[in-house]
Design an enzyme around this catalytic site. Structure first.
Site, PDB file in Angstrom:
ATOM      1  N   LYS A  80       6.499   0.552  -3.918  1.00 12.66           N
ATOM      2  CA  LYS A  80       5.524   1.633  -3.641  1.00 12.66           C
ATOM      3  C   LYS A  80       4.308   1.049  -2.932  1.00 12.66           C
ATOM      4  O   LYS A  80       3.847   1.598  -1.935  1.00 12.66           O
ATOM      5  CB  LYS A  80       5.072   2.261  -4.963  1.00 12.66           C
ATOM      6  CG  LYS A  80       3.849   3.158  -4.845  1.00 12.66           C
ATOM      7  CD  LYS A  80       3.424   3.785  -6.146  1.00 12.66           C
ATOM      8  CE  LYS A  80       2.517   2.914  -6.960  1.00 12.66           C
ATOM      9  NZ  LYS A  80       1.115   2.871  -6.517  1.00 12.66           N
ATOM     10  N   ASN A  81       3.833  -0.099  -3.432  1.00  8.02           N
ATOM     11  CA  ASN A  81       2.575  -0.654  -2.907  1.00  8.02           C
ATOM     12  C   ASN A  81       2.749  -1.413  -1.602  1.00  8.02           C
ATOM     13  O   ASN A  81       1.781  -1.957  -1.072  1.00  8.02           O
ATOM     14  CB  ASN A  81       1.889  -1.517  -3.968  1.00  8.02           C
ATOM     15  CG  ASN A  81       1.424  -0.661  -5.137  1.00  8.02           C
ATOM     16  OD1 ASN A  81       1.400   0.571  -5.038  1.00  8.02           O
ATOM     17  ND2 ASN A  81       1.093  -1.293  -6.238  1.00  8.02           N
ATOM     18  N   CYS A  99      -5.117   7.304  -9.849  1.00  8.42           N
ATOM     19  CA  CYS A  99      -5.004   7.374 -11.311  1.00  8.42           C
ATOM     20  C   CYS A  99      -6.369   7.243 -11.972  1.00  8.42           C
ATOM     21  O   CYS A  99      -7.289   6.662 -11.421  1.00  8.42           O
ATOM     22  CB  CYS A  99      -4.164   6.195 -11.796  1.00  8.42           C
ATOM     23  SG  CYS A  99      -2.429   6.476 -11.605  1.00  8.42           S
ATOM     24  N   ARG A 113     -12.912   2.836  -9.035  1.00  4.99           N
ATOM     25  CA  ARG A 113     -12.164   2.587  -7.801  1.00  4.99           C
ATOM     26  C   ARG A 113     -12.974   2.911  -6.546  1.00  4.99           C
ATOM     27  O   ARG A 113     -12.607   3.719  -5.727  1.00  4.99           O
ATOM     28  CB  ARG A 113     -10.833   3.331  -7.833  1.00  4.99           C
ATOM     29  CG  ARG A 113     -10.052   3.005  -9.100  1.00  4.99           C
ATOM     30  CD  ARG A 113      -8.659   3.473  -9.072  1.00  4.99           C
ATOM     31  NE  ARG A 113      -7.821   2.582  -8.257  1.00  4.99           N
ATOM     32  CZ  ARG A 113      -6.524   2.846  -8.051  1.00  4.99           C
ATOM     33  NH1 ARG A 113      -5.987   3.933  -8.513  1.00  4.99           N
ATOM     34  NH2 ARG A 113      -5.800   2.013  -7.335  1.00  4.99           N
ATOM     35  N   ASP A 158      -0.735  -4.183 -13.035  1.00  5.43           N
ATOM     36  CA  ASP A 158       0.211  -3.056 -13.023  1.00  5.43           C
ATOM     37  C   ASP A 158       1.330  -3.221 -14.026  1.00  5.43           C
ATOM     38  O   ASP A 158       2.153  -2.315 -14.188  1.00  5.43           O
ATOM     39  CB  ASP A 158       0.809  -2.877 -11.621  1.00  5.43           C
ATOM     40  CG  ASP A 158      -0.252  -2.534 -10.611  1.00  5.43           C
ATOM     41  OD1 ASP A 158      -0.016  -2.738  -9.407  1.00  5.43           O
ATOM     42  OD2 ASP A 158      -1.335  -2.091 -11.033  1.00  5.43           O
ATOM     43  N   ARG A 170       5.193   9.297  -9.736  1.00  2.00           N
ATOM     44  CA  ARG A 170       4.470   8.790  -8.558  1.00  2.00           C
ATOM     45  C   ARG A 170       5.025   7.438  -8.132  1.00  2.00           C
ATOM     46  O   ARG A 170       4.974   7.066  -6.969  1.00  2.00           O
ATOM     47  CB  ARG A 170       2.970   8.637  -8.881  1.00  2.00           C
ATOM     48  CG  ARG A 170       2.203   9.951  -8.975  1.00  2.00           C
ATOM     49  CD  ARG A 170       0.721   9.692  -9.080  1.00  2.00           C
ATOM     50  NE  ARG A 170       0.343   8.719  -8.064  1.00  2.00           N
ATOM     51  CZ  ARG A 170      -0.688   7.878  -8.212  1.00  2.00           C
ATOM     52  NH1 ARG A 170      -1.418   7.904  -9.296  1.00  2.00           N
ATOM     53  NH2 ARG A 170      -0.987   7.007  -7.265  1.00  2.00           N
TER      54      ARG A 170
END
Ligand code: EPZ
Length: 418
Positions: free
Chosen positions: A22-23, A116, A121, A305, A397
């Site tokens: 995903k990243n 999230c 952030r 993560d 997600r």
């Protein structure tokens, strides 16, 4: 809001082929905006964050087609520089488009990014770096407008090795006159994948994976074929999930070195772990006990993560263990849900501490973010009895085909609409 219903207590065993990361795919999709001609992305994960990003690219005028894990993106006819804010809010990664739209159009309008609920952030490092390259930034009622008649190469030192800031500045630098150097850059493997993609399109970027990245600007980029690198966080999640149930797993499609911190931890805890070039095999003996003290850190340190997933795993074997969260200031939301399942854990400052080894009991719990939700799935699979996990949208997600993969391992999980 959907829910997962899990019947716990079954040993998981089998093989998992990890999806594309995903990243990695998210910044690469943002980068595709700067290319002309068709890009074909293979191993594209089937997750809602990719759906969100393709909706944004479609709204900007890109041509998108998708067949399973193969995604085609052609940005030749891009006609917009403004991201609809209902799409921008859907995920934090939309902020990467600031750099790529500045590179493509000389302007970008974004809103303060979503994402999230794991911390403030901010994006100050992104904006300061873009300004150093000549961008003007205007903040007005929740929007951030960026403009740059022309971007110039700059020597940028990041105060913190921010993954997103590193990637955003790499993208903007592609259109800057001259050379841009990003010092104290993040070193995540996903950044190396982004560099590989850009260079395959005709770019000239080097240093990804180290703390200094150098980008030659002004080169024209043509769409190419690229296979997304394996998702080390998905892989680590399945490793912990199967071992937490006393089972075993063969993970395929992952460069082993990207999971070294977790693999070393498990080996020290007595778990069997073996690896070849792109496979990791692990098995529980059943009597393992771990007392570890882990601190999350930027890559190559232990990934934030995987922090929630490790905590869930340790609730039954890790008495006296602690995990210090050094990246995000609010990433312990899942612990109150684990306590509903009987976990004997507490939060002390930046640490989650496992006070006792408890057998978890099924309960009705709520996911509050992506990785916290993954931790609850692990807890539900290892618990005795039935667990209901609500708000599955957070988990979807970042985990594609989660139910299929868990059922293939022998787990009992079903998704319901409510
Ligand atoms: C990326 O987020 C990942 N997301 C995150 O994965 C990951 O946890 C994080 O990097 C750290 O590895 C994607 O790649 C899409 P950061 P990012 O900028 O770029 C502070 C997941 O679960 N910071 O490295 O947002 C920030 O507040 C997600 O897959 C500033 O202060 O992370 C945080 O405390 C979650 N100013 C720290 O740096 C800035 O301008 C790390 O953030 C930028 C960041």
């Amino acid at each position: 809001m959907g829910s997962y219903h899990i019947k716990g207590g079954r040993k998981l065993s089998g093989e998992v082929t990890v999806s594309g990361a995903k990243n990695s795919v998210l910044p690469i999709l943002a980068a595709s905006v700067i290319t002309k001609g068709e890009n074909i992305f293979r191993r594209c994960p089937e997750i809602s964050d990719v759906d969100s990003m393709t909706r944004i690219l479609d709204a900007l005028g890109c041509h998108i087609t998708r067949e399973g894990s193969v995604l085609s993106v052609d940005a030749s006819f891009l006609s917009e520089c403004r991201i609809p804010d209902e799409l921008m809010k859907e995920m934090r990664s939309s902020v990467f488009l600031a750099g790529s739209l500045l590179a493509r159009c000389g302007e970008a309008v974004i809103t303060s990014p979503g994402g999230c609920d794991i911390g403030r952030r901010p994006i100050d490092l992104h904006l300061r770096g873009l300004m150093k390259m000549g961008a003007e930034v205007f903040c007005r009622e929740g929007y951030i407008e960026l403009r740059a008649r022309s971007l110039r190469g700059a020597d940028i030192r990041l105060d913190y090795p921010s993954v997103g800031a590193t990637e955003n500045l790499m993208l903007a630098a592609l259109a800057a006159k001259g050379i841009t150097r990003i010092r104290n850059s993040a070193r995540e493997p996903e950044i190396e994948d982004l560099q590989k993609y850009i260079n395959r399109c005709g770019g000239k970027v080097r240093g990804a994976g180290t703390d200094t990245i150098e980008i030659e600007g002004g080169r024209s980029l043509t769409g190419c074929e690229h296979s997304i690198t394996g998702d080390r966080i998905e892989a680590g999640t399945y490793l912990l999930m199967t071992l937490a149930t006393g089972g075993d797993v063969l993970l395929k499609g992952l460069e082993r070195s990207t999971l070294d911190p977790l693999v070393s931890l498990l080996e020290e805890g007595g778990y069997h772990v073996g690896y070849s070039r792109d496979e990791i095999w692990a098995a529980a003996k059943g009597d393992e006990r771990m007392r570890c003290s882990v601190a999350t850190a930027p890559y190559p340190g232990f990934s934030t993560d995987l922090q929630p997933q490790l905590a869930a795993f340790l609730t039954s074997v890790g008495k006296g263990s602690s995990i210090e969260e050094n990246i995000f200031e609010n990433r312990f939301g899942y612990t109150k849900e684990l306590k509903k399942m009987g976990a004997d854990i507490e939060i002390s400052e930046k640490k989650v501490i496992i006070k006792n080894n408890n057998i978890l009991c099924g309960a009705d719990v709520r996911a509050g973010d992506l990785r916290g939700g993954a931790a609850l799935v692990i807890a539900g699979l290892m618990a005795e009895g039935d667990t209901v996990i609500r708000n599955t949208k957070y988990i979807k997600r970042g985990y594609g085909k989660l139910e299929d993969k868990i059922r293939l391992l022998g787990g009992d999980i079903r998704e319901y609409e409510k």
